[in-house]
Design an enzyme around this catalytic site. Structure first.
Site, PDB file in Angstrom:
ATOM      1  N   GLY A  19      21.345  27.086   9.495  1.00  8.33           N
ATOM      2  CA  GLY A  19      22.728  26.879   9.293  1.00  8.33           C
ATOM      3  C   GLY A  19      23.191  26.691   7.899  1.00  8.33           C
ATOM      4  N   ASN A  20      24.655  26.492   7.610  1.00  9.36           N
ATOM      5  CA  ASN A  20      25.130  26.459   6.427  1.00  9.36           C
ATOM      6  C   ASN A  20      24.553  27.464   5.373  1.00  9.36           C
ATOM      7  OD1 ASN A  20      26.711  25.125   4.457  1.00  9.36           O
ATOM      8  ND2 ASN A  20      25.168  24.075   3.367  1.00  9.36           N
ATOM      9  N   LEU A  21      25.128  28.658   6.079  1.00  9.89           N
ATOM     10  CA  LEU A  21      24.522  29.934   5.343  1.00  9.89           C
ATOM     11  C   LEU A  21      25.117  30.526   4.181  1.00  9.89           C
ATOM     12  CD1 LEU A  21      24.641  32.067   8.670  1.00  9.89           C
ATOM     13  CD2 LEU A  21      22.810  30.565   7.669  1.00  9.89           C
ATOM     14  N   HIS A  25      20.821  33.897   2.726  1.00 11.59           N
ATOM     15  CA  HIS A  25      20.493  33.975   4.360  1.00 11.59           C
ATOM     16  C   HIS A  25      20.930  35.459   4.829  1.00 11.59           C
ATOM     17  CE1 HIS A  25      20.941  29.291   4.515  1.00 11.59           C
ATOM     18  NE2 HIS A  25      19.662  29.572   5.041  1.00 11.59           N
ATOM     19  N   GLN A  55      11.019  18.769  11.689  1.00 11.88           N
ATOM     20  CA  GLN A  55      10.514  19.030  10.318  1.00 11.88           C
ATOM     21  C   GLN A  55      11.005  18.048   9.363  1.00 11.88           C
ATOM     22  OE1 GLN A  55      12.155  23.146  10.567  1.00 11.88           O
ATOM     23  NE2 GLN A  55      12.587  22.798   8.573  1.00 11.88           N
ATOM     24  N   ASP A 100      11.420  29.345  -0.191  1.00 12.97           N
ATOM     25  CA  ASP A 100      10.413  28.527   0.566  1.00 12.97           C
ATOM     26  C   ASP A 100       8.887  29.093   0.619  1.00 12.97           C
ATOM     27  OD1 ASP A 100      12.319  26.307   1.912  1.00 12.97           O
ATOM     28  OD2 ASP A 100      13.142  27.981   1.915  1.00 12.97           O
ATOM     29  N   GLN A 160       6.377  27.856   2.949  1.00 10.86           N
ATOM     30  CA  GLN A 160       6.663  28.042   4.261  1.00 10.86           C
ATOM     31  C   GLN A 160       6.271  29.430   4.493  1.00 10.86           C
ATOM     32  OE1 GLN A 160      10.431  26.645   6.499  1.00 10.86           O
ATOM     33  NE2 GLN A 160      11.042  28.619   5.925  1.00 10.86           N
ATOM     34  N   VAL A 183      17.673  34.564  -3.780  1.00 11.61           N
ATOM     35  CA  VAL A 183      19.017  35.039  -4.324  1.00 11.61           C
ATOM     36  C   VAL A 183      19.772  33.717  -5.291  1.00 11.61           C
ATOM     37  CG1 VAL A 183      21.483  35.691  -3.761  1.00 11.61           C
ATOM     38  CG2 VAL A 183      19.660  36.526  -2.243  1.00 11.61           C
ATOM     39  N   SER A 210      20.555  27.512  -2.038  1.00 11.36           N
ATOM     40  CA  SER A 210      20.058  26.584  -0.855  1.00 11.36           C
ATOM     41  C   SER A 210      21.274  25.767  -0.304  1.00 11.36           C
ATOM     42  CB  SER A 210      19.225  25.650  -1.639  1.00 11.36           C
ATOM     43  OG  SER A 210      18.752  24.676  -0.775  1.00 11.36           O
TER      44      SER A 210
HETATM   45  O1  PAF Z   1      13.727  27.686   6.419  1.00  9.84           O
HETATM   46  C1  PAF Z   1      14.473  27.146   7.413  1.00  9.84           C
HETATM   47  O2  PAF Z   1      15.649  27.115   7.423  1.00  9.84           O
HETATM   48  C2  PAF Z   1      13.744  26.414   8.488  1.00  9.84           C
HETATM   49  O3  PAF Z   1      12.280  25.887   8.082  1.00  9.84           O
HETATM   50  C3  PAF Z   1      13.400  27.285   9.787  1.00  9.84           C
HETATM   51  C4  PAF Z   1      12.267  28.219   9.220  1.00  9.84           C
HETATM   52  C5  PAF Z   1      14.733  27.835  10.164  1.00  9.84           C
HETATM   53  C6  PAF Z   1      12.581  26.499  10.738  1.00  9.84           C
HETATM   54  O4  PAF Z   1      13.519  25.368  11.303  1.00  9.84           O
END
Ligand code: PAF
Length: 291
Positions: free
Chosen positions: A31-33, A37, A61, A152, A155, A178, A187
């Site tokens: 969220g907080n797009l 995103h 996480q 990320d 990730q 972006v 972010s």
């Molecule tokens: O990148 C993120 O926002 C998070 O790590 C994800 C991939 C949604 C997993 O919670």
């Protein structure tokens, strides 16, 4: 856009889509797009018939001293942005929907490679939380493709490894970073940067670009470049978490014959931890002579 809070009802809706031959693209988020995103949603739309986004601030996480409770929750704004971008379905579960038996006894997905270095070194357990929730979300949505942001970088590498190792039937796509006009990577955590620090917060990106230029100009003194880069960040008033020239494929420190290189960094402002990276491809390994 239809919003689902429960796994079963989302599954039913997606089953109908799948049965009528529609391919499914997925964009998991917390969220907080921002524009980053939304670019992932557009990318998913370009490669699939229907797009599912999820918003779930995954406590698993976050470390104990991290910002789970302060993480910005902006559901109404996020919904409007997703609607404007053409997202079809939003999965917005409560924590008990994802972790009905609590988090302590939750079955975990652990990727042993690439998770204890870089971000994994300063955030122990972080990637285990990410891979666990992403595999649950993949099982719930069963997407054909899933799109993650390149900011990320580690990730995506870890998720790709998980997908390969566990033979998950999903194609992982990466969406470009972006950036704000001054280079700062977008972010959700940028809202934590104080007004006073904001004009200098692009220092991480500036430093990564400087290192990239030095390498493109022929330097292979990676340790020295990392050292000088760290000094630049400290001089700008920030604390360095890590700054490393890596092989793009393995994320281990780049060797002299590596041609695919990614420079990754993380730094702390007063109240935000920011990460960023830049990649480069060296056409031919640099020839060096020994005298
Ligand atoms: O990148 C993120 O926002 C998070 O790590 C994800 C991939 C949604 C997993 O919670």
């Amino acid at each position: 856009m239809q919003v689902f809070r429960h796994i079963e009802s989302l599954r039913e809706a997606l089953k109908v889509e799948r049965q009528s031959g529609q391919s499914i693209g997925f964009v998991p988020t917390m969220g907080n797009l921002h524009q980053g995103h939304l670019a992932l949603v557009s990318q998913a739309k370009a490669h699939s018939d229907v797009v599912v986004a999820s918003i779930f601030v995954n406590r698993l996480q976050f470390g104990l001293n991290e910002d789970w409770d302060q993480y910005p929750r902006t559901f109404n704004d996020d919904c409007q942005k997703l609607i404007d971008t053409g997202c079809d379905y939003l999965f917005f579960p409560e924590e008990k929907e994802i972790y009905p038996n609590g988090m302590d006894g939750q079955t975990r997905v652990i990727v042993p490679s690439m998770t204890d270095m870089l971000c994994g070194a300063s955030r122990p357990g972080h990637f285990e939380g990410v891979t666990t929730v992403v595999s649950k979300l993949f099982n719930i949505v069963q997407p054909d493709i899933a799109v993650f942001g390149l900011k990320d970088y580690q990730q995506i590498a870890v998720i790709r490894r998980m997908v390969a190792d566990l033979c998950m039937p999903v194609t992982v796509m990466a969406g470009d970073i972006v950036r704000e006009n001054d280079g700062l990577a977008m972010s959700s955590r940028n809202s934590f940067i104080s007004k006073g620090e904001r004009p200098f917060a692009n220092q991480l990106h500036k430093t990564l670009c400087w290192i990239k230029q030095q390498i493109e100009a022929g330097s292979q003194a990676y340790l020295s470049l990392e050292q000088q880069g760290q000094e630049q960040i400290v001089e700008a008033g920030f604390r360095v978490d890590y700054l490393q020239v890596c092989s793009s494929d393995t994320l281990t420190p780049a060797a002299r014959d590596d041609t695919n290189i990614t420079i990754l960094g993380a730094m702390y402002t007063q109240s935000a931890r920011l990460i960023d990276n830049v990649s480069l491809v060296l056409e031919v390994p640099i020839q060096t002579t020994t005298v």
